[in-house]
Design an enzyme around this catalytic site. Structure first.
Site, PDB file in Angstrom:
ATOM      1  N   THR B  17       0.808  -1.227   0.000  1.00  0.00           N
ATOM      2  CA  THR B  17       0.000   0.000   0.000  1.00  0.00           C
ATOM      3  C   THR B  17       0.842   1.278   0.000  1.00  0.00           C
ATOM      4  OG1 THR B  17      -0.184  -0.210   2.390  1.00  0.00           O
ATOM      5  CG2 THR B  17      -2.033  -1.054   1.086  1.00  0.00           C
ATOM      6  N   GLY B  18       2.157   1.159   0.128  1.00  0.00           N
ATOM      7  CA  GLY B  18       3.015   2.349   0.107  1.00  0.00           C
ATOM      8  C   GLY B  18       3.047   2.979  -1.274  1.00  0.00           C
ATOM      9  N   LYS B  43      -4.224  -3.705   6.811  1.00  0.00           N
ATOM     10  CA  LYS B  43      -4.965  -3.231   5.638  1.00  0.00           C
ATOM     11  C   LYS B  43      -5.528  -4.377   4.811  1.00  0.00           C
ATOM     12  CE  LYS B  43      -2.556   1.124   5.550  1.00  0.00           C
ATOM     13  NZ  LYS B  43      -1.406   1.875   5.059  1.00  0.00           N
ATOM     14  N   GLU B  98      17.264   0.264   1.139  1.00  0.00           N
ATOM     15  CA  GLU B  98      18.640   0.678   1.329  1.00  0.00           C
ATOM     16  C   GLU B  98      18.760   1.154   2.769  1.00  0.00           C
ATOM     17  OE1 GLU B  98      19.996   3.637  -1.451  1.00  0.00           O
ATOM     18  OE2 GLU B  98      22.008   3.667  -0.588  1.00  0.00           O
ATOM     19  N   GLU B 213      32.665  -4.196  -7.282  1.00  0.00           N
ATOM     20  CA  GLU B 213      33.031  -2.970  -6.570  1.00  0.00           C
ATOM     21  C   GLU B 213      34.073  -3.311  -5.503  1.00  0.00           C
ATOM     22  OE1 GLU B 213      29.590  -1.060  -4.931  1.00  0.00           O
ATOM     23  OE2 GLU B 213      28.667  -0.777  -6.892  1.00  0.00           O
ATOM     24  N   HIS B 255      28.312   2.953  -1.324  1.00  0.00           N
ATOM     25  CA  HIS B 255      27.848   1.657  -0.838  1.00  0.00           C
ATOM     26  C   HIS B 255      28.551   1.256   0.463  1.00  0.00           C
ATOM     27  CE1 HIS B 255      26.303   0.377  -5.063  1.00  0.00           C
ATOM     28  NE2 HIS B 255      25.384   1.006  -4.371  1.00  0.00           N
TER      29      HIS B 255
END
Lengths: 401, 301
Positions: B17-18, B43, B98, B213, B255
């Site tokens: 629902t966001g 909900k 995140e 990375e 990161h």
């Protein structure tokens, strides 16, 4: 990362039942002398700064007498050690060391578990010693659901060669340190050296605790103690970094990560954890000189982009600007561009004198491109070109300026 | 074929629902993702974009067979939502948030391992099997602009760079089988190696591009895997962050995984190990399409 100052770290150890020497934070030679008298004469003085490597930097000294303590305090206070100005000193009771151990708790990205590091070698040079002789370092991943069980802690101490009472005392300390690691959402808990006194008691004369920034929201008890603004990881924040941090605080729905690099010619605002690094590699490879690094997570970012661009462009010595990032999925990029353009127009930047390259791609690119034309001379790249093409261009444009 | 996700995968959305979830839900469904149910505690009974909402994963699972759960849940709530999905044995759980605290990530990952659940993320941007289905933010509203069906798998620690790689491949006429964004956090549920294993047995995938990375030993593990002959399709790798080694230690970037720890994680070393193992290293982004093309041609010959 929020690195606690050592006095706060030692307080936490003490409350967890680990013996720590008496200590006091002082800020004048007189206080150092009084404290040393009270502690029985011989003391250890340590610069109270949020950085490792103090002993090698000469910021940890043993004072044989109260007068000596005053003298060292006088020498240390106001000095810059490892980029930090020493405003305060931690004066502690001298502990007579019979043996030194090394303990560190951290997360291991490979086992994805807390990792206990323990060695029966400890002290200033432990890291280089252990690099040469890795067998002396015991590494034990800990299942986070069960925690560090006392018998496992004993096995760790035993593997490091400890026996009898020493083994039991070290294991007890390990379990307590592990509890601290968990309770405070720490990234790192380190005691080096963990010492065994000649009385056979285990004492922690120093401690490093680093809290996970991303968990600070659930640690009101650490407010005022765990201060992410004390250091950017290796030195105090620059005035520009402070400005950007306060800009970041205007809204919590997005987060800025920013570094003010030494010198540099190009205001470098290429966002994205991976894309920013790719762009940074590229500009350095081409001999360009980035003056900043900048990242912003999605949110309602127009105002932050506006304020941040204004702040960054106030840095002296800049010859050009590159802004943008990787192709976005759904955050309309014109919002970012609108913020940057507002700043550029307000500052009356002329892109023919001060080269500007944009690389924006994603939803809203047409509007972003239109906004950029409001200042003639801005070069605009989109998904047709790579991040590297844009970086190459700003390097060319700023090379001889 | 593709890995992990196709047009018949039945998907649950936690936190449906966001605002962000609603937006991406419509994009996902338009692309062909089969979203069968949503969860939003308190909900239950609502309907979002035609998708029934339940109070719990258990209730949703009682009414619909579910293969995958995607969590549109903020970082502070991610642990509980992920544990709920794992506890209900959803076989693939994707955590997009995140900023999930490390201690929470460790708990989720351990629980997923214990129950045999595959966890992608935290800090994943989602995944896409072009022309079939997509999960999370990947591809946004118009994935067809960047992604096209084809023979190349992509695995990336950076969500944005996975998209860039797909974009440059598509522009060079090379399509993708599946792209998985594994997340840029220090602790992630599924690194490169298990996904390479899946790509290895996917007949459609003929080569894989990985984006690495600084930090962690995940790229080093790829090198060992390829060296040992446990993955035999061509791998093309771009590892960024060598410039970090020229900056002071302790400096932090985007990161949370981008820190060099105890000898692990140096991008320079990762590249050496990968190259020695036979992985094709792209020294710059621009080299990727050429390397992929030559890998595909070689494979065909």
């Amino acid at each position: 990362m929020a690195r606690l100052l050592e006095n706060h770290a030692l307080d936490i150890l003490k409350r967890s039942g680990i013996r720590v020497p008496r200590s006091r934070v002082i800020s004048s030679p007189e206080e150092a002398k009084e404290t040393a008298k009270e502690f029985g004469g011989r003391t250890v003085l340590k610069a109270l700064i949020p950085a490792g490597g103090r002993a090698k930097a000469g910021a940890i000294r043993i004072a044989p007498t109260p007068e000596g303590a005053a003298e060292y305090a006088h020498e240390l206070l106001g000095r810059i050690v490892l980029n930090f100005t020493v405003d305060e000193i931690l004066v502690s009771e001298f502990v007579k060391i019979a043996k030194e151990f090394f303990v560190s708790l951290t997360f291991d990205s490979m086992s994805r578990k807390p990792l206990v590091l323990f060695s029966s070698l400890g002290g200033v040079d432990v890291e280089s010693i252990l690099e040469r002789d890795p067998a002396r370092l015991i590494e034990q991943p800990v299942p986070i659901s069960s925690g560090l069980r006392p018998y496992v802690a004993r096995e760790i101490a035993e593997s490091a060669g400890l026996k009898g009472i020493e083994m039991a005392a070290a294991a007890d300390a390990l379990v307590r340190l592990y509890r601290i690691f968990r309770e405070f959402d720490a990234e790192t808990v380190e005691v080096n050296p963990l010492t065994l006194t000649d009385q056979g008691e285990l004492v922690a004369p120093s401690a490093v605790i680093v809290i996970d920034n991303q968990a600070l929201f659930r640690h009101p008890e650490l407010s005022g103690i765990a201060d992410p603004e004390r250091t950017n990881g290796w030195r105090p924040l620059t005035p520009l970094e402070r400005d950007i941090r306060s800009i970041d605080r205007i809204a919590a729905d997005s987060a800025i990560r920013f570094n003010d690099l030494d010198g540099g010619k190009v205001a470098f605002m290429m966002t994205g954890g991976g894309a920013g690094l790719l762009a940074l590699d590229c500009i350095m490879r081409l001999g360009g000189e980035p003056a900043t690094t900048f990242d912003i997570t999605p949110g309602r970012v127009e105002e932050k982009m506006y304020l941040a661009t204004k702040a960054i462009l106030s840095k002296s010595g800049l010859k050009g600007l590159i802004a943008g990032g990787n192709i976005t999925n759904f955050i309309p990029i014109d919002i970012k561009v609108r913020g940057v353009m507002r700043a550029l127009k307000e500052l009356r930047v002329n892109p023919t004198d001060f080269p500007i390259v944009f690389r924006f791609a994603g939803p809203g690119v047409e509007e972003a491109r239109r906004l950029a034309t409001e200042l003639p001379g801005i070069e605009f790249y989109d998904a047709e070109s790579s991040l590297e093409d844009a970086v190459k261009r700003i390097v060319e444009l700023t090379r001889d300026r | 074929m593709s890995i992990l996700l196709n047009e018949s995968s039945r998907v649950l959305i936690q936190g449906i629902t966001g605002q962000q979830a609603r937006t991406h839900l419509s994009y996902m469904m338009r692309y062909g993702t089969r979203v069968v149910a949503g969860v939003a505690p308190g909900k239950g009974g609502q309907v979002v974009e035609g998708v029934p909402v339940y109070d719990s994963v258990k209730a949703a699972k009682g009414r619909h067979p579910i293969d995958i759960s995607v969590l549109f849940v903020p970082a502070s709530q991610a642990k509980n939502a992920a544990l709920e999905a794992i506890g209900n044995d959803i076989s693939l759980v994707i955590v997009l948030a995140e900023g999930v605290p490390h201690h929470d990530a460790a708990e989720i990952i351990e629980e997923a391992e214990a129950r045999g659940v595959r966890l992608i993320g935290p800090n994943s941007q989602g995944m896409i099997s072009p022309g079939r289905a997509k999960l999370g933010g990947t591809g946004g509203s118009e994935p067809e602009r960047i992604y096209r069906r084809g023979p190349v798998g992509i695995i990336s620690r950076s969500g944005g760079m996975g998209g860039e790689i797909a974009n440059v491949l598509t522009r060079n006429g090379i399509g993708q089988s599946t792209y998985v964004s594994i997340g840029g956090d220090l602790l992630i549920g599924t690194p490169f190696v298990p996904l390479l294993t899946l790509f290895g047995s996917d007949p459609e995938t003929r080569a894989v591009v990985i984006f690495g990375e600084p930090g962690t030993g995940h790229e080093e593990d790829v090198a060992s895997m390829v060296r040992a002959g446990r993955f035999t399709k061509p791998v093309i790798a771009l590892v960024v962050g060598e410039s970090l080694e020229r900056f002071p230690k302790g400096m932090s970037f985007g990161h949370t995984s981008s820190i060099l720890q105890r000898g692990l994680g140096s991008p320079g070393r990762k590249k050496i190990l990968l190259r020695e193992a036979g992985v094709r290293i792209a020294e710059s982004f621009a080299e990727i399409p050429t390397l992929v093309e030559s890998a595909l041609n070689k494979g065909a010959a």
